[in-house]
Design a protein around this motif. Structure first.
Motif, PDB file in Angstrom:
ATOM      1  N   CYS A  21       0.848  -1.185   0.000  1.00  0.00           N
ATOM      2  CA  CYS A  21       0.000   0.000   0.000  1.00  0.00           C
ATOM      3  C   CYS A  21       0.884   1.236   0.000  1.00  0.00           C
ATOM      4  O   CYS A  21       2.111   1.146   0.129  1.00  0.00           O
ATOM      5  N   ASN A  22       0.267   2.422  -0.123  1.00  0.00           N
ATOM      6  CA  ASN A  22       1.052   3.647  -0.059  1.00  0.00           C
ATOM      7  C   ASN A  22       1.267   4.064   1.401  1.00  0.00           C
ATOM      8  O   ASN A  22       0.717   3.458   2.334  1.00  0.00           O
ATOM      9  N   ASP A  23       2.045   5.104   1.602  1.00  0.00           N
ATOM     10  CA  ASP A  23       2.410   5.529   2.964  1.00  0.00           C
ATOM     11  C   ASP A  23       1.193   6.011   3.751  1.00  0.00           C
ATOM     12  O   ASP A  23       1.132   5.833   4.977  1.00  0.00           O
ATOM     13  N   GLN A  24       0.209   6.621   3.070  1.00  0.00           N
ATOM     14  CA  GLN A  24      -0.962   7.133   3.767  1.00  0.00           C
ATOM     15  C   GLN A  24      -1.786   5.997   4.380  1.00  0.00           C
ATOM     16  O   GLN A  24      -2.202   6.068   5.541  1.00  0.00           O
ATOM     17  N   VAL A  25      -1.980   4.936   3.603  1.00  0.00           N
ATOM     18  CA  VAL A  25      -2.711   3.782   4.130  1.00  0.00           C
ATOM     19  C   VAL A  25      -1.903   3.106   5.230  1.00  0.00           C
ATOM     20  O   VAL A  25      -2.449   2.674   6.249  1.00  0.00           O
ATOM     21  N   ALA A  34       0.087   4.453   7.324  1.00  0.00           N
ATOM     22  CA  ALA A  34      -0.035   5.239   8.560  1.00  0.00           C
ATOM     23  C   ALA A  34      -1.379   4.995   9.234  1.00  0.00           C
ATOM     24  O   ALA A  34      -1.474   4.913  10.472  1.00  0.00           O
ATOM     25  N   LEU A  35      -2.437   4.876   8.437  1.00  0.00           N
ATOM     26  CA  LEU A  35      -3.762   4.627   8.998  1.00  0.00           C
ATOM     27  C   LEU A  35      -3.854   3.241   9.620  1.00  0.00           C
ATOM     28  O   LEU A  35      -4.603   3.024  10.577  1.00  0.00           O
ATOM     29  N   ALA A  36      -3.075   2.290   9.098  1.00  0.00           N
ATOM     30  CA  ALA A  36      -3.146   0.912   9.591  1.00  0.00           C
ATOM     31  C   ALA A  36      -2.551   0.762  10.979  1.00  0.00           C
ATOM     32  O   ALA A  36      -2.870  -0.195  11.696  1.00  0.00           O
ATOM     33  N   GLY A  37      -1.671   1.680  11.388  1.00  0.00           N
ATOM     34  CA  GLY A  37      -1.098   1.628  12.725  1.00  0.00           C
ATOM     35  C   GLY A  37      -0.167   0.449  12.906  1.00  0.00           C
ATOM     36  O   GLY A  37       0.710   0.177  12.080  1.00  0.00           O
ATOM     37  N   ASP A  38      -0.402  -0.326  13.994  1.00  0.00           N
ATOM     38  CA  ASP A  38       0.507  -1.427  14.324  1.00  0.00           C
ATOM     39  C   ASP A  38       0.325  -2.636  13.413  1.00  0.00           C
ATOM     40  O   ASP A  38       1.237  -3.450  13.263  1.00  0.00           O
ATOM     41  N   ASP A  39      -0.864  -2.782  12.838  1.00  0.00           N
ATOM     42  CA  ASP A  39      -1.128  -3.945  11.977  1.00  0.00           C
ATOM     43  C   ASP A  39      -0.677  -3.624  10.558  1.00  0.00           C
ATOM     44  O   ASP A  39      -1.406  -3.038   9.762  1.00  0.00           O
ATOM     45  N   GLN A  40       0.543  -4.012  10.217  1.00  0.00           N
ATOM     46  CA  GLN A  40       1.137  -3.650   8.939  1.00  0.00           C
ATOM     47  C   GLN A  40       1.092  -4.789   7.914  1.00  0.00           C
ATOM     48  O   GLN A  40       1.441  -4.582   6.757  1.00  0.00           O
ATOM     49  N   HIS A  41       0.674  -5.992   8.335  1.00  0.00           N
ATOM     50  CA  HIS A  41       0.717  -7.127   7.414  1.00  0.00           C
ATOM     51  C   HIS A  41      -0.342  -6.998   6.315  1.00  0.00           C
ATOM     52  O   HIS A  41      -0.040  -7.146   5.125  1.00  0.00           O
TER      53      HIS A  41
END
Length: 346
Positions: free
Chosen positions: A295-299, A301-308
């Motif tokens: 995903c892009n950086d904006q998404v 950042a919105l995802a927080g700790d769950d990056q998978h």
């Protein structure tokens, strides 16, 4: 012309045959033969035969009382099925292949070009487009929603039978399903026994939104966007809202003493709940589909700790209501139903 309507005639014949099987199973050969006699005499009388017209009148006049209802229902059911087959035919692959109706959007652009309307003017008109669909109650609608839903399912079966790569087993299964639906309709009470309340009428309107408009309007807008991109070189603006809805349901006090301020408030709350429920269903569907990891950086950042699976993380946050209190727009009964449905979806 014959080829154009061959599929329609085939569907009408098949539905009529299945209805005949249902009538025979329910009432025996006597009623089915009576229905067939009246049908053939009617067809001949319409063709100009005076003798068969006189015979038809006598046949109907001499019907025993116990045969009046099943014979009348037989023709009513057949007309419903014929109407369904005709409505389906207008959107079927066969009709599209033989160009039953020209494409409305392409025809419009063609006319605009012929009349020398510039593409700039067309683009401005599209940007200013404002189509308002007004939902209103219909207390004169006596057909039960149950029966209309069965006709919708019959439509789905006709669509499936149109597929050329359908296996014999799948075709038999679909035809059996059609026969089941027709039998269910025959043995069901087709008319409401009680006058619908204003709240019932509003619920019917919301069912139209859920079962039809909720998907049909976005489909139309996507098609319009695609055609505009092809014709103008640009699609709809990202914030375009050419179609929106208004409603009289639960608020039309013109001659209806049962529409009170209490009813209006309840319908408004129900409409807001229905909107939230429809969005929640779509969000849950997106959660099940958007398993992508990039995903892009904006998404991110919105995802927080769950990056998978960042898209799922963002959407789950939108749909994760651990507790929904009673609020000014969601009464406790609606909150309980929302919460129950959310757990079922989870």
């Amino acid at each position: 012309m014959n080829e154009k309507y061959s599929a329609l005639r085939s569907n009408v014949s098949m539905l009529g045959h299945l209805l005949g099987n249902t009538i025979r199973d329910a009432h025996g050969d006597v009623i089915l033969e009576k229905v067939e006699t009246i049908r053939k005499l009617s067809k001949s009388a319409r063709g100009g035969s005076q003798a068969d017209r006189d015979a038809l009148i006598e046949e109907i006049k001499n019907l025993p009382n116990e045969q009046l209802t099943p014979v009348a229902r037989a023709f009513n059911q057949f007309l419903n099925l014929t109407n369904m087959a005709e409505q389906y035919h207008t959107i079927s692959r066969h009709c599209e292949e033989h160009v039953c109706e020209p494409d409305a959007i392409n025809s419009l652009f063609s006319k605009l070009s012929q009349q020398d309307v510039s593409k700039l003017d067309t683009a401005e008109a599209i940007r200013d487009l404002n189509i308002e669909l007004v939902l209103t109650a219909h207390p004169t609608e006596i057909t039960r929603r149950t029966m209309i839903n069965k006709l919708v399912k019959i439509n789905e079966c006709l669509s499936k039978l149109e597929l050329t790569d359908l296996s014999p087993k799948e075709r038999h299964k679909t035809e059996l399903r059609l026969e089941q639906l027709i039998a269910q309709s025959w043995h069901s009470d087709v008319i409401r026994k009680q006058r619908p309340t204003p709240l019932d009428e509003a619920k019917w309107g919301f069912a139209v939104v859920e079962n039809s408009l909720w998907e049909a309007v976005p489909d139309f807008l996507r098609e319009l966007d695609e055609r505009l991109t092809s014709y103008l070189g640009e699609g709809l603006p990202i914030d375009a809202r050419p179609v929106h809805f208004s409603s009289w349901m639960g608020g039309d006090r013109d001659g209806n003493p049962f529409v009170t301020h209490t009813i209006t408030r309840e319908v408004l709350l129900l409409s807001r709940w229905k909107a939230a429920d429809l969005y929640l269903n779509d969000i849950n569907e997106l959660i099940s589909e958007l398993s992508m990891t990039k995903c892009n950086d904006q998404v991110r950042a919105l995802a927080g700790d769950d990056q998978h699976e960042p898209y799922r993380a963002v959407l789950k946050a939108c749909a994760s209501f651990s507790e929904i209190p009673e609020t000014s727009w969601m009464p406790r009964s609606m909150a309980r139903r929302w919460q129950s449905k959310r757990h079922c979806n989870a």
